[in-house]
Design a protein around this motif. Sequence first.
Motif, mmCIF file in Angstrom:
data_model
loop_
_atom_site.group_PDB
_atom_site.id
_atom_site.type_symbol
_atom_site.label_atom_id
_atom_site.label_comp_id
_atom_site.label_asym_id
_atom_site.label_seq_id
_atom_site.Cartn_x
_atom_site.Cartn_y
_atom_site.Cartn_z
ATOM 1 N N UNK A 4 -29.836 40.087 38.630
ATOM 2 C CA UNK A 4 -30.686 40.163 37.336
ATOM 3 C C UNK A 4 -32.109 41.139 37.749
ATOM 4 N N UNK A 5 -32.415 41.620 38.854
ATOM 5 C CA UNK A 5 -33.305 42.698 39.188
ATOM 6 C C UNK A 5 -32.545 44.207 38.523
ATOM 7 N N UNK A 6 -31.280 44.310 39.102
ATOM 8 C CA UNK A 6 -31.034 45.452 39.013
ATOM 9 C C UNK A 6 -30.749 45.449 37.164
ATOM 10 N N UNK A 7 -30.316 44.621 36.401
ATOM 11 C CA UNK A 7 -29.888 44.257 34.721
ATOM 12 C C UNK A 7 -31.150 45.451 34.283
ATOM 13 N N UNK A 8 -32.211 43.840 35.332
ATOM 14 C CA UNK A 8 -33.751 44.230 33.922
ATOM 15 C C UNK A 8 -34.495 45.538 34.690
ATOM 16 N N UNK A 9 -33.776 45.967 35.441
ATOM 17 C CA UNK A 9 -34.924 47.647 36.031
ATOM 18 C C UNK A 9 -34.332 49.042 35.067
ATOM 19 N N UNK A 10 -32.650 48.125 35.092
ATOM 20 C CA UNK A 10 -31.857 49.674 34.179
ATOM 21 C C UNK A 10 -32.538 49.333 32.828
ATOM 22 N N UNK A 11 -32.720 47.756 32.026
ATOM 23 C CA UNK A 11 -33.183 48.272 30.713
ATOM 24 C C UNK A 11 -34.852 48.173 30.570
ATOM 25 N N UNK A 12 -35.725 47.937 31.431
ATOM 26 C CA UNK A 12 -36.807 48.773 31.485
ATOM 27 C C UNK A 12 -36.363 50.669 31.098
ATOM 28 N N UNK A 13 -35.731 51.084 32.046
ATOM 29 C CA UNK A 13 -35.064 52.538 32.436
ATOM 30 C C UNK A 13 -34.690 53.265 30.982
#
Length: 56
Positions: A4-13
């Motif tokens: 979840x963290x990786x996906x969220x950070x990718x979306x933020x990027x």
Amino acid sequence: MDSWLYQTVQQLAQDSAAYEERAFFQALSQLALEQEKRIAQAQGEIDGRSWDEKSW
């Protein structure tokens, strides 16, 4: 392995307009992947040691 963290950070990027924010979120996503890898390795080591007859 995408958490979840990786996906969220990718979306933020992807949503970031500023280069500095994108660079920060990309580095953070790499950190999240590395942490996931290290956690998996540690869990494997613990599992392996628990089944090792020499450690009894």
